[in-house]
Enzyme design. Structure first.
Site, PDB file in Angstrom:
ATOM      1  CB  SER A 120      -0.928   0.000   1.211  1.00 14.65           C
ATOM      2  OG  SER A 120      -0.149  -0.068   2.370  1.00 14.65           O
ATOM      3  CB  THR A 164      -1.674   5.324   4.159  1.00 18.61           C
ATOM      4  OG1 THR A 164      -2.401   5.165   2.961  1.00 18.61           O
ATOM      5  CG2 THR A 164      -0.970   6.654   4.200  1.00 18.61           C
ATOM      6  CB  THR A 206      -0.668   6.248   0.513  1.00 17.12           C
ATOM      7  OG1 THR A 206      -1.494   5.107   0.419  1.00 17.12           O
ATOM      8  CG2 THR A 206      -1.281   7.359  -0.329  1.00 17.12           C
ATOM      9  NE  ARG A 243      -8.751   7.847  -4.109  1.00 15.14           N
ATOM     10  CZ  ARG A 243      -8.107   7.625  -2.968  1.00 15.14           C
ATOM     11  NH1 ARG A 243      -6.821   7.389  -2.975  1.00 15.14           N
ATOM     12  NH2 ARG A 243      -8.751   7.625  -1.822  1.00 15.14           N
ATOM     13  CB  VAL A 244      -5.208  12.666  -5.968  1.00 14.73           C
ATOM     14  CG1 VAL A 244      -4.423  13.201  -4.783  1.00 14.73           C
ATOM     15  CG2 VAL A 244      -4.320  12.622  -7.217  1.00 14.73           C
ATOM     16  N   GLY A 245      -5.938  10.730  -3.323  1.00 16.06           N
ATOM     17  CA  GLY A 245      -6.607  10.662  -2.020  1.00 16.06           C
ATOM     18  C   GLY A 245      -6.208  11.807  -1.108  1.00 16.06           C
ATOM     19  CG  ASP A 246      -6.294  10.905   3.038  1.00 15.25           C
ATOM     20  OD1 ASP A 246      -6.255   9.941   2.249  1.00 15.25           O
ATOM     21  OD2 ASP A 246      -5.957  10.812   4.233  1.00 15.25           O
ATOM     22  CB  THR A 285      -4.280   5.671   7.846  1.00 17.15           C
ATOM     23  OG1 THR A 285      -4.224   4.522   6.989  1.00 17.15           O
ATOM     24  CG2 THR A 285      -4.799   5.256   9.194  1.00 17.15           C
ATOM     25  N   GLY A 286      -6.770   5.537   5.844  1.00 14.34           N
ATOM     26  CA  GLY A 286      -8.109   5.038   5.552  1.00 14.34           C
ATOM     27  C   GLY A 286      -8.676   5.655   4.288  1.00 14.34           C
ATOM     28  N   GLY A 313      -9.586   7.995   1.856  1.00 18.02           N
ATOM     29  CA  GLY A 313      -9.169   9.377   1.720  1.00 18.02           C
ATOM     30  C   GLY A 313     -10.300  10.337   1.417  1.00 18.02           C
TER      31      GLY A 313
HETATM   32  C1  SD4 Z   1      -6.005   7.082   0.319  1.00 16.99           C
HETATM   33  N1  SD4 Z   1      -5.763   7.448   2.676  1.00 16.99           N
HETATM   34  O1  SD4 Z   1      -5.411   7.107  -0.738  1.00 16.99           O
HETATM   35  C2  SD4 Z   1      -5.233   6.708   1.556  1.00 16.99           C
HETATM   36  C3  SD4 Z   1      -5.297   5.231   1.702  1.00 16.99           C
HETATM   37  C4  SD4 Z   1      -4.984   4.760   3.053  1.00 16.99           C
HETATM   38  O2  SD4 Z   1      -4.729   3.197   4.594  1.00 16.99           O
HETATM   39  O3  SD4 Z   1      -4.734   5.480   3.969  1.00 16.99           O
HETATM   40  N2  SD4 Z   1      -4.984   3.540   3.342  1.00 16.99           N
HETATM   41  O4  SD4 Z   1      -7.197   7.305   0.446  1.00 16.99           O
END
Ligand code: SD4
Length: 335
Positions: free
Chosen positions: A93, A195, A213, A223-226, A246-247, A249
């Site tokens: 990840s 992450t 991450t 796609r871009v996350g947080d 984490t999680g 995003g």
């Molecule tokens: C995301 N927050 O790209 C990241 C993924 C992540 O644990 O944190 N996974 O959304």
């Protein structure tokens, strides 16, 4: 020059946390009001301290501590720490070996921030094993905060980073198996949340943080996350503390998660209370929480730390110069 000073105690409403008694002082320095949170009092001031998300945080912490012992700054330490996860091909990840997007491309997001609110980020970066190091270069050598995609890659190559194939055989196989039954839905489940976010404080109370991450497995291309977004995946205010997420995003971005955690600490919440309130805010904003894991980690300017998540299972590694251990975060729901 300090012209006046007044101290007061006030009661602040903090949503689910309830009313918390906090102490603040205000100084007027050259006409600018500076607020300094002076509570809650530190309960654990063993500094320096490093905390980082998930079990891979354990070896990442060890790298960060090694860097500190070798004379590195706290910023050097968090960079070195998360690089350990980025370069681990077994970690699916982050960085090398990260699970790809639904079209088979490994695309990486990362950001870094220091005590004085300097920050750098890269998003949608491909072919570079250590995006955190590129993020730091963006911070230190450009007038910008974030570079993305092709431009981020060109910047990395211009600065001596090498192109690497990030899609390992193991992750390629996992992607090929996913394609057989996926119907092109991104996978959001507990296995895909790994992450690494790392927060550190040195012996003088200076903070730094890093977050990196490969994002949600099998996400849409682009796609871009947080994680590369300052205020969402990571936030630091040297007057208050630091937080990372984490999680899922998308859920973190919707509430400016890490910035909110820091602001809650500014209002007097402990790190764990602040994380809990931010998690609860996410829960209030989503009707369907199926599989939606989000965890926050926080460190205040005294070195107190804490975390909280929606679902069980979020843990983090906590290290000082002579100790490194896993801590299970409290949570709202069982899976
Ligand atoms: C995301 N927050 O790209 C990241 C993924 C992540 O644990 O944190 N996974 O959304």
């Amino acid at each position: 020059m300090t012209k006046t000073r007044r101290n007061f105690i006030k009661t602040a409403g903090l949503g689910a946390i309830g009313a918390t008694l906090i102490g603040c002082s205000e100084e007027i320095t050259d006409g600018v009001i500076q607020a300094h949170v002076i509570g809650p009092k530190p309960s654990d001031s063993t500094l320096p301290k490093i905390i980082s998300t998930w079990s891979h945080g354990y070896s990442a912490n060890a790298e960060a501590v090694k860097k500190l012992k070798n004379g590195g700054t706290i910023l050097d330490a968090v960079e070195a720490g998360v690089k350990d996860s980025e370069s681990d091909p077994e970690n699916q990840s982050v960085g090398l070996g990260g699970l790809p997007d639904r079209d088979g491309h490994v695309t990486l997001d990362a950001c870094i921030m220091d005590h004085n609110s300097k920050c750098g980020a890269v998003s949608f970066l491909q072919h570079i094993e250590n995006p955190i190091a590129v993020a730091r270069k963006v911070m230190e050598e450009t007038p910008h905060v974030m570079l993305s995609g092709k431009g981020a890659l060109e910047f990395a190559l211009d600065n001596g980073f090498e192109k690497t194939n990030l899609l390992t055989a193991k992750s390629k196989t996992a992607w090929e198996e996913w394609k057989l039954k996926s119907e092109y839905q991104p996978i959001i489940n507990r296995e895909n949340h790994d992450t690494i976010g790392m927060l550190g404080i040195d012996s003088e109370g200076r903070l730094a943080g890093a977050c990196t991450t490969s994002g949600l497995a099998y996400k849409m291309h682009g796609r871009v996350g947080d994680s590369p977004i300052i205020g969402a995946g990571l936030f630091i205010d040297g007057d208050v503390g630091a937080a990372c997420a984490t999680g899922v995003g998308e859920a973190v971005i919707r509430i400016s998660g890490s910035a909110i955690v820091v602001e809650l600490m500014r209002s007097g919440a402990t790190p764990e209370e602040a994380c809990k309130e931010a998690v609860e805010r996410i829960m209030r904003k989503h009707e369907d929480l199926t599989g939606m894991q989000v965890g926050f980690l926080a460190l205040d300017k005294f070195g107190n730390s804490g975390g909280y998540s929606i679902y069980a299972g979020f843990n983090y590694a906590e290290a000082t110069l002579d100790r490194n251990e896993m801590v299970s975060a409290n949570y709202f729901k069982e899976w």
